[in-house]
Design a protein around this motif. Sequence first.
Motif, PDB file in Angstrom:
ATOM      1  N   THR A   5     -13.803  48.657  81.946  1.00  0.00           N
ATOM      2  CA  THR A   5     -14.972  49.465  82.279  1.00  0.00           C
ATOM      3  C   THR A   5     -16.071  49.168  81.274  1.00  0.00           C
ATOM      4  O   THR A   5     -15.872  49.293  80.062  1.00  0.00           O
ATOM      5  CB  THR A   5     -14.622  50.969  82.262  1.00  0.00           C
ATOM      6  OG1 THR A   5     -13.533  51.189  83.155  1.00  0.00           O
ATOM      7  CG2 THR A   5     -15.813  51.806  82.690  1.00  0.00           C
ATOM      8  N   ALA A   6     -17.232  48.777  81.770  1.00  0.00           N
ATOM      9  CA  ALA A   6     -18.380  48.466  80.925  1.00  0.00           C
ATOM     10  C   ALA A   6     -18.998  49.751  80.388  1.00  0.00           C
ATOM     11  O   ALA A   6     -18.709  50.847  80.875  1.00  0.00           O
ATOM     12  CB  ALA A   6     -19.411  47.670  81.730  1.00  0.00           C
ATOM     13  N   GLN A   7     -19.880  49.622  79.409  1.00  0.00           N
ATOM     14  CA  GLN A   7     -20.530  50.786  78.811  1.00  0.00           C
ATOM     15  C   GLN A   7     -21.348  51.567  79.825  1.00  0.00           C
ATOM     16  O   GLN A   7     -21.525  52.772  79.695  1.00  0.00           O
ATOM     17  CB  GLN A   7     -21.420  50.364  77.646  1.00  0.00           C
ATOM     18  CG  GLN A   7     -20.635  49.965  76.426  1.00  0.00           C
ATOM     19  CD  GLN A   7     -21.549  49.590  75.267  1.00  0.00           C
ATOM     20  OE1 GLN A   7     -22.686  49.206  75.441  1.00  0.00           O
ATOM     21  NE2 GLN A   7     -21.007  49.710  74.057  1.00  0.00           N
ATOM     22  N   ASN A   8     -21.832  50.906  80.867  1.00  0.00           N
ATOM     23  CA  ASN A   8     -22.617  51.596  81.891  1.00  0.00           C
ATOM     24  C   ASN A   8     -21.738  52.257  82.954  1.00  0.00           C
ATOM     25  O   ASN A   8     -22.240  52.781  83.942  1.00  0.00           O
ATOM     26  CB  ASN A   8     -23.612  50.636  82.550  1.00  0.00           C
ATOM     27  CG  ASN A   8     -22.935  49.501  83.289  1.00  0.00           C
ATOM     28  OD1 ASN A   8     -21.719  49.449  83.418  1.00  0.00           O
ATOM     29  ND2 ASN A   8     -23.734  48.567  83.768  1.00  0.00           N
ATOM     30  N   GLY A   9     -20.413  52.224  82.766  1.00  0.00           N
ATOM     31  CA  GLY A   9     -19.485  52.886  83.675  1.00  0.00           C
ATOM     32  C   GLY A   9     -18.974  52.009  84.806  1.00  0.00           C
ATOM     33  O   GLY A   9     -18.129  52.447  85.581  1.00  0.00           O
ATOM     34  N   LYS A  10     -19.470  50.793  84.933  1.00  0.00           N
ATOM     35  CA  LYS A  10     -18.996  49.908  86.006  1.00  0.00           C
ATOM     36  C   LYS A  10     -17.597  49.398  85.700  1.00  0.00           C
ATOM     37  O   LYS A  10     -17.312  48.990  84.581  1.00  0.00           O
ATOM     38  CB  LYS A  10     -19.934  48.709  86.168  1.00  0.00           C
ATOM     39  CG  LYS A  10     -21.241  49.055  86.812  1.00  0.00           C
ATOM     40  CD  LYS A  10     -22.009  47.787  87.140  1.00  0.00           C
ATOM     41  CE  LYS A  10     -23.249  48.154  87.905  1.00  0.00           C
ATOM     42  NZ  LYS A  10     -23.479  47.273  89.026  1.00  0.00           N
ATOM     43  N   MET A  11     -16.733  49.432  86.714  1.00  0.00           N
ATOM     44  CA  MET A  11     -15.394  48.860  86.579  1.00  0.00           C
ATOM     45  C   MET A  11     -15.447  47.429  87.083  1.00  0.00           C
ATOM     46  O   MET A  11     -15.801  47.175  88.231  1.00  0.00           O
ATOM     47  CB  MET A  11     -14.348  49.632  87.363  1.00  0.00           C
ATOM     48  CG  MET A  11     -12.959  49.061  87.135  1.00  0.00           C
ATOM     49  SD  MET A  11     -11.658  49.660  88.207  1.00  0.00           S
ATOM     50  CE  MET A  11     -11.786  51.391  88.052  1.00  0.00           C
ATOM     51  N   ILE A  12     -15.112  46.515  86.199  1.00  0.00           N
ATOM     52  CA  ILE A  12     -15.167  45.085  86.505  1.00  0.00           C
ATOM     53  C   ILE A  12     -13.755  44.511  86.423  1.00  0.00           C
ATOM     54  O   ILE A  12     -12.998  44.825  85.506  1.00  0.00           O
ATOM     55  CB  ILE A  12     -16.070  44.340  85.496  1.00  0.00           C
ATOM     56  CG1 ILE A  12     -17.454  44.979  85.396  1.00  0.00           C
ATOM     57  CG2 ILE A  12     -16.148  42.855  85.811  1.00  0.00           C
ATOM     58  CD1 ILE A  12     -18.272  44.902  86.657  1.00  0.00           C
ATOM     59  N   ILE A  13     -13.415  43.664  87.385  1.00  0.00           N
ATOM     60  CA  ILE A  13     -12.157  42.932  87.348  1.00  0.00           C
ATOM     61  C   ILE A  13     -12.511  41.450  87.221  1.00  0.00           C
ATOM     62  O   ILE A  13     -13.113  40.875  88.128  1.00  0.00           O
ATOM     63  CB  ILE A  13     -11.302  43.173  88.609  1.00  0.00           C
ATOM     64  CG1 ILE A  13     -11.007  44.656  88.788  1.00  0.00           C
ATOM     65  CG2 ILE A  13     -10.006  42.355  88.534  1.00  0.00           C
ATOM     66  CD1 ILE A  13     -10.353  45.006  90.109  1.00  0.00           C
ATOM     67  N   ASP A  30     -16.893  43.641  91.144  1.00  0.00           N
ATOM     68  CA  ASP A  30     -17.390  44.947  90.734  1.00  0.00           C
ATOM     69  C   ASP A  30     -16.654  45.983  91.581  1.00  0.00           C
ATOM     70  O   ASP A  30     -16.866  46.086  92.783  1.00  0.00           O
ATOM     71  CB  ASP A  30     -18.897  45.041  90.965  1.00  0.00           C
ATOM     72  CG  ASP A  30     -19.486  46.374  90.532  1.00  0.00           C
ATOM     73  OD1 ASP A  30     -18.722  47.306  90.222  1.00  0.00           O
ATOM     74  OD2 ASP A  30     -20.729  46.484  90.515  1.00  0.00           O
ATOM     75  N   ALA A  31     -15.768  46.712  90.946  1.00  0.00           N
ATOM     76  CA  ALA A  31     -14.946  47.697  91.656  1.00  0.00           C
ATOM     77  C   ALA A  31     -15.418  49.116  91.353  1.00  0.00           C
ATOM     78  O   ALA A  31     -14.666  50.074  91.511  1.00  0.00           O
ATOM     79  CB  ALA A  31     -13.489  47.514  91.267  1.00  0.00           C
ATOM     80  N   SER A  32     -16.664  49.270  90.956  1.00  0.00           N
ATOM     81  CA  SER A  32     -17.185  50.568  90.526  1.00  0.00           C
ATOM     82  C   SER A  32     -17.256  51.595  91.645  1.00  0.00           C
ATOM     83  O   SER A  32     -17.053  52.781  91.418  1.00  0.00           O
ATOM     84  CB  SER A  32     -18.600  50.409  89.953  1.00  0.00           C
ATOM     85  OG  SER A  32     -18.598  49.494  88.912  1.00  0.00           O
ATOM     86  N   ASN A  33     -17.577  51.155  92.828  1.00  0.00           N
ATOM     87  CA  ASN A  33     -17.824  52.090  93.923  1.00  0.00           C
ATOM     88  C   ASN A  33     -16.621  52.333  94.814  1.00  0.00           C
ATOM     89  O   ASN A  33     -16.760  52.831  95.926  1.00  0.00           O
ATOM     90  CB  ASN A  33     -19.006  51.597  94.763  1.00  0.00           C
ATOM     91  CG  ASN A  33     -20.280  51.553  93.960  1.00  0.00           C
ATOM     92  OD1 ASN A  33     -20.506  52.411  93.104  1.00  0.00           O
ATOM     93  ND2 ASN A  33     -21.103  50.551  94.194  1.00  0.00           N
ATOM     94  N   GLU A  34     -15.456  51.965  94.347  1.00  0.00           N
ATOM     95  CA  GLU A  34     -14.258  52.179  95.150  1.00  0.00           C
ATOM     96  C   GLU A  34     -13.069  52.462  94.255  1.00  0.00           C
ATOM     97  O   GLU A  34     -13.034  52.059  93.103  1.00  0.00           O
ATOM     98  CB  GLU A  34     -13.980  50.960  96.031  1.00  0.00           C
ATOM     99  CG  GLU A  34     -13.854  49.657  95.264  1.00  0.00           C
ATOM    100  CD  GLU A  34     -13.721  48.466  96.170  1.00  0.00           C
ATOM    101  OE1 GLU A  34     -12.620  48.284  96.729  1.00  0.00           O
ATOM    102  OE2 GLU A  34     -14.720  47.751  96.340  1.00  0.00           O
ATOM    103  N   SER A  35     -12.139  53.188  94.795  1.00  0.00           N
ATOM    104  CA  SER A  35     -10.912  53.412  94.028  1.00  0.00           C
ATOM    105  C   SER A  35     -10.053  52.166  94.183  1.00  0.00           C
ATOM    106  O   SER A  35     -10.028  51.541  95.232  1.00  0.00           O
ATOM    107  CB  SER A  35     -10.169  54.648  94.530  1.00  0.00           C
ATOM    108  OG  SER A  35      -9.744  54.449  95.862  1.00  0.00           O
TER     109      SER A  35
END
Length: 168
Positions: A5-13, A30-35
């Motif tokens: 998880t980046a500092q801006n809250g984005k979950m990156i794989i 970018d997996a930020s908008n999904e579980s």
Amino acid sequence: MDKWTAQNGKMIINILVNSPIRSVFLGSVDASNESIDFTKMYNLFERTIERIGSENVVKIVTDNASENAKAGSMMMDAYPYIYWTPCVAHCINLVFGDIFKINPYASVVRALIICGPLTVVLHLVDEEKKPPMSYIYEAMDKSKETIEWGFPGVKKQYEKVFKIIDAR
């Protein structure tokens, strides 16, 4: 595959390909908008395997979150010649966390005797000079011997720690 998880809250794989010659960044998701559940991770594994060519894949390595373990198991069923393993460095970090849950106020000397050898193994696997599967079991056995040597004749000082190491 490296999930963070980046500092801006984005979950990156991040998807990396390793070979004896070098490691290559293949891409990121970018997996930020999904579980991220096991089916989504399995689909990511499958897309990556098909992109590279299943004949070129030997193993998938991720952290050992439950969704990754389940996806890894599904992947090994679909591709019996490809293995899934958890990341060694991640497992050692979890071991540290588990050790300090046992007795977070243990003496500094005890903590150093236990964590020093494990830190050496963590450093070895983090260097990424060669794949850890070729030496991890020997390195962990050596660290356990060193821990045991630090408590001569006092098995109760390290037996819970060894159970944690073996479980991870």
